[in-house]
Design an enzyme around this catalytic site. Structure first.
Site, PDB file in Angstrom:
ATOM      1  N   THR A   1      10.815  -8.561  13.179  1.00 11.63           N
ATOM      2  CA  THR A   1      12.176  -7.116  12.213  1.00 11.63           C
ATOM      3  C   THR A   1      12.582  -7.484  11.537  1.00 11.63           C
ATOM      4  O   THR A   1      12.842  -6.314  10.664  1.00 11.63           O
ATOM      5  CB  THR A   1      12.433  -6.156  14.056  1.00 11.63           C
TER       6      THR A   1
ATOM      7  N   LYS B   1      14.025  -0.715  18.754  1.00  5.43           N
ATOM      8  CA  LYS B   1      14.818  -2.196  17.842  1.00  5.43           C
ATOM      9  C   LYS B   1      15.383  -2.109  16.596  1.00  5.43           C
ATOM     10  O   LYS B   1      16.510  -1.906  16.414  1.00  5.43           O
ATOM     11  CB  LYS B   1      14.035  -2.859  18.467  1.00  5.43           C
TER      12      LYS B   1
ATOM     13  N   MET C   1     -22.404   2.121 -22.388  1.00  2.00           N
ATOM     14  CA  MET C   1     -24.086   3.093 -22.381  1.00  2.00           C
ATOM     15  C   MET C   1     -23.851   2.753 -24.104  1.00  2.00           C
ATOM     16  O   MET C   1     -24.859   2.894 -24.658  1.00  2.00           O
ATOM     17  CB  MET C   1     -23.080   4.793 -22.657  1.00  2.00           C
ATOM     18  N   GLN C   2     -22.956   2.139 -24.068  1.00  2.00           N
ATOM     19  CA  GLN C   2     -22.941   1.775 -25.737  1.00  2.00           C
ATOM     20  C   GLN C   2     -23.971   0.162 -25.883  1.00  2.00           C
ATOM     21  O   GLN C   2     -24.911   0.417 -26.994  1.00  2.00           O
ATOM     22  CB  GLN C   2     -21.626   1.232 -26.456  1.00  2.00           C
TER      23      GLN C   2
ATOM     24  N   GLY D   1       0.476  -1.381  -0.484  1.00  2.00           N
ATOM     25  CA  GLY D   1       0.467  -0.100  -0.147  1.00  2.00           C
ATOM     26  C   GLY D   1       1.213   1.165  -0.201  1.00  2.00           C
ATOM     27  O   GLY D   1       0.459   1.983   1.103  1.00  2.00           O
TER      28      GLY D   1
ATOM     29  N   HIS E   1     -15.777   8.915 -18.456  1.00  2.00           N
ATOM     30  CA  HIS E   1     -15.752   8.094 -17.232  1.00  2.00           C
ATOM     31  C   HIS E   1     -15.852   8.737 -16.101  1.00  2.00           C
ATOM     32  O   HIS E   1     -15.066   9.280 -15.731  1.00  2.00           O
ATOM     33  CB  HIS E   1     -14.388   7.537 -17.315  1.00  2.00           C
TER      34      HIS E   1
ATOM     35  N   ILE F   1      -1.991   3.563  -0.822  1.00  4.26           N
ATOM     36  CA  ILE F   1      -2.690   4.817   0.564  1.00  4.26           C
ATOM     37  C   ILE F   1      -1.656   5.315   1.087  1.00  4.26           C
ATOM     38  O   ILE F   1      -2.049   6.743   1.784  1.00  4.26           O
ATOM     39  CB  ILE F   1      -3.006   4.035   0.495  1.00  4.26           C
TER      40      ILE F   1
ATOM     41  N   CYS G   1     -19.410   4.398 -20.398  1.00  6.53           N
ATOM     42  CA  CYS G   1     -18.729   3.888 -22.272  1.00  6.53           C
ATOM     43  C   CYS G   1     -19.138   2.719 -22.189  1.00  6.53           C
ATOM     44  O   CYS G   1     -20.227   3.029 -23.383  1.00  6.53           O
ATOM     45  CB  CYS G   1     -17.372   4.039 -21.569  1.00  6.53           C
ATOM     46  N   LEU G   2     -18.576   1.541 -22.981  1.00  4.63           N
ATOM     47  CA  LEU G   2     -19.286   0.392 -22.992  1.00  4.63           C
ATOM     48  C   LEU G   2     -19.863   0.271 -22.709  1.00  4.63           C
ATOM     49  O   LEU G   2     -21.136  -0.389 -22.817  1.00  4.63           O
ATOM     50  CB  LEU G   2     -18.372  -0.684 -22.805  1.00  4.63           C
TER      51      LEU G   2
ATOM     52  N   GLU H   1     -16.246   8.054 -13.321  1.00  4.78           N
ATOM     53  CA  GLU H   1     -15.368   7.627 -11.842  1.00  4.78           C
ATOM     54  C   GLU H   1     -14.568   8.248 -11.692  1.00  4.78           C
ATOM     55  O   GLU H   1     -13.661   8.368 -10.827  1.00  4.78           O
ATOM     56  CB  GLU H   1     -15.546   5.867 -12.182  1.00  4.78           C
TER      57      GLU H   1
HETATM   58  N1  GLN Z   1     -14.578  -0.748 -26.244  1.00  2.00           N
HETATM   59  C1  GLN Z   1     -15.790   0.502 -26.782  1.00  2.00           C
HETATM   60  C2  GLN Z   1     -14.804   1.976 -27.349  1.00  2.00           C
HETATM   61  O1  GLN Z   1     -14.499   1.968 -27.220  1.00  2.00           O
HETATM   62  C3  GLN Z   1     -15.443   1.499 -24.722  1.00  2.00           C
HETATM   63  C4  GLN Z   1     -14.596   1.361 -24.166  1.00  2.00           C
HETATM   64  C5  GLN Z   1     -14.518   1.625 -22.735  1.00  2.00           C
HETATM   65  O2  GLN Z   1     -15.835   1.444 -22.155  1.00  2.00           O
HETATM   66  N2  GLN Z   1     -13.762   2.288 -21.870  1.00  2.00           N
HETATM   67  O3  GLN Z   1     -15.404   2.729 -27.438  1.00  2.00           O
END
Ligand code: GLN
Length: 538
Positions: A195, A230, A391-392, A22, A514, A25, A388-389, A516
């Site tokens: 240790t 120590k 959503m697609q 870690g 993204h 972190i 991303c994917l 996130e």
């Molecule tokens: N594979 C898809 C693209 O290239 C989605 C990419 C992803 O989810 N980051 O558009």
């Protein structure tokens, strides 16, 4: 000791005994404490592998690939740095051996070394030092923390350790501090913390010419004062520089544990940094208090194909923690493998979930399971977020099942589909090379008033980070909108659809970007906050 002009102070974090202790972190926690004392801090990760960046690595190998505003594909530790510090990182914050060698070899081909033999020392180490100093020289930071990936003693990390040794000599010891993170194994048969591995690991650092100033010891039991004495004696450090890092129930507790151990104070003393004020960690403490005492609980299904390795979705997991706290609620993630979902079992698999998230990804595997799950969420009014994917897939599902476009698909999965509702971006069509070639980083997005996206963001202009090659095919936009799936976020310059949502649904949102990557402790992402709220209401 020769001193070159330097404005920033440098902190190096190395690791010993084993990997996965870690370091990221600990680095982020120390950075947080120094930041909360009024210093401008950034953290950099040096990765000893030969890939130029982790962008081409399978997520099973290295976990999630984190993306910065300026479009760098980086190690997931940079995500921790941003989530803790709430300041963006950049290309310069992640350096790999691949990048170092690429630069040196390109220079050699340009004749820049004037016929000299190009060697690890000094040429590779010079390039490493240049990359370390880059952030400090911008004038934007008072302190640069450099985390050296790998474990001391690995062949691969040797040039980095050597570069650190040289750099400390060049900038002077009051401008640099070395923190070594080690493990104290606990022997349950004798009831002792051992240790010796720490002593050996420090000895190895000494062989390379580096005396660590501070030892941070990972341990599952508290360390006695005698044990600290120590370690201090054997490893030539002050006893107050032997820092206990006890196992914590959440990574967000670590900054407060480090504050209790006075890690920040020991660092400031070594660097001769004046104390501006005591750390202001109130907002952090409030966050932690809420995290530990949720008043409600929800279950969210996370559907993806890399779920065996939770690190593959690191930023999504953390975003749910931030958004959960914002809603004073614990979000339990139910990990569901997209390959295991089909028409017959979808109901039983997704039953009892308050909401469903379909994760980003690449390639065919598990696609139909994702689409089936999305159909279930749409038809049963279950709050849905597709990233991303994800959503697609939501677009493909809507095309097939609402617009009646049989065989509709993304050309990533079916190059010959009759209805390419998701298609490769024009600029991507000529690109053959992999790595750093997707549409990467931050792009602006205009939000439509009166949509769920608008009610989440509360503003008309946002900017979000991307990592993709395919996009919504605008030839179909009119039919989608007429049937109830609208584009609520659009790139103002290209018209690229960034957000889709289904009108007659409590909360159904798909985003090409993204979110996130931008969620932090202090600023949870509005889409995640709203998504969790919708789940609570379900
Ligand atoms: N594979 C898809 C693209 O290239 C989605 C990419 C992803 O989810 N980051 O558009």
């Amino acid at each position: 000791m020769p001193h070159s002009a330097t404005t920033a102070k440098y902190i190096f974090v190395t690791g010993g005994v084993t990997s996965s202790l870690g370091k990221g972190i600990i680095s982020a926690s120390l950075a947080k404490l120094l930041q909360s004392r009024g210093y401008r801090v950034t953290i950099q990760k040096l990765d000893p592998y030969i890939n130029v960046d982790p962008g081409t690595l399978n997520p099973y190998e290295h976990g999630e690939c984190f993306v910065t505003d300026d479009g760098a594909e980086t190690d997931l530790d940079l995500g921790h740095y941003e989530r803790f510090l709430n300041t963006p990182t950049s290309q310069a914050n992640n350096v790999t051996t691949g990048k170092i060698y690429q630069t040196v070899i390109n220079r050699e081909r340009e004749g820049a070394y004037l016929g000299k033999t190009v060697q690890v020392i000094p040429h590779i180490t010079d390039e490493i030092k240049r990359r370390i100093k880059l952030l400090g020289e911008t004038g934007q930071f008072d302190i640069v923390i450099t985390e050296i990936g790998g474990t001391v003693g690995d062949i691969e990390s040797l040039p980095y350790i050597e570069a650190v040794r040289q750099l400390i000599w060049e900038i002077g010891s009051t401008n640099a501090v070395v923190i070594h993170l080690t493990l104290l194994p606990y022997l349950s048969t004798t009831g002792e913390l051992k240790t010796k591995p720490t002593q050996h690991s420090v000895k190895m650092l000494l062989e390379y010419g580096i005396q660590p100033d501070i030892l941070v010891c990972r341990t599952e039991k508290h360390m006695s004062h005698d044990l600290r004495r120590k370690i201090a004696l054997f490893c030539n450090v002050n006893v107050n520089a032997v820092i206990e890092s006890i196992d914590a129930s959440t990574i967000y507790e670590v900054p407060l544990l480090m504050m209790k151990e006075q890690l920040d104070k020991v660092v400031m003393h070594k660097l001769k940094l004046p104390s501006k004020h005591e750390p202001d960690m109130q907002a952090w403490k409030d966050f932690l208090g809420k995290l530990k005492n949720p008043v409600r609980e929800i279950k969210v299904g996370l559907i993806g194909k890399y779920i065996e390795l939770k690190d593959a979705y690191k930023s999504i997991v953390e975003s749910f923690i931030h958004a959960g706290v914002a809603n004073e609620c614990k979000v339990e993630l139910v990990w569901i493998h997209s390959e295991k979902i089909d028409n017959d079992n979808v109901k039983s698999q997704l039953k009892g979930l308050n909401a469903i998230l379909v994760a980003p990804g690449f390639g065919e595997r598990g696609i139909e399971g994702k689409i089936t799950a999305i159909k279930y969420a749409r038809e049963n009014n279950v709050p849905f977020l597709g990233i991303c994917l994800g959503m697609q897939c939501a677009v493909v599902e809507f095309a097939r099942n609402v617009l009646g476009l049989k065989g509709a698909h993304s050309t990533e999965m079916d190059a010959k589909t009759k209805h390419p509702v998701i298609d490769m971006m024009a600029e991507q069509k000529t690109i053959k090379a992999k790595g750093g070639t997707m549409r990467l980083g931050e792009y602006p997005c205009n939000i439509t008033k009166g949509t769920k996206a608008f009610s989440a963001y509360g503003k008309l202009k946002v900017a979000e980070r991307h990592r993709h090659r395919y996009e919504f095919n605008n030839a179909y936009l009119k039919s989608f909108e007429a049937a109830g799936m609208t584009a609520s976020g659009i790139n103002p310059n290209t018209g690229l659809v960034e957000i889709v949502e289904v009108k007659n649904h409590p909360w159904f949102v798909g985003v090409q970007f993204h979110p996130e990557y931008k969620s932090t402790v202090i600023k949870p992402h509005p889409l995640f906050v709203r998504f969790v709220k919708a789940a609570l209401e379900n």
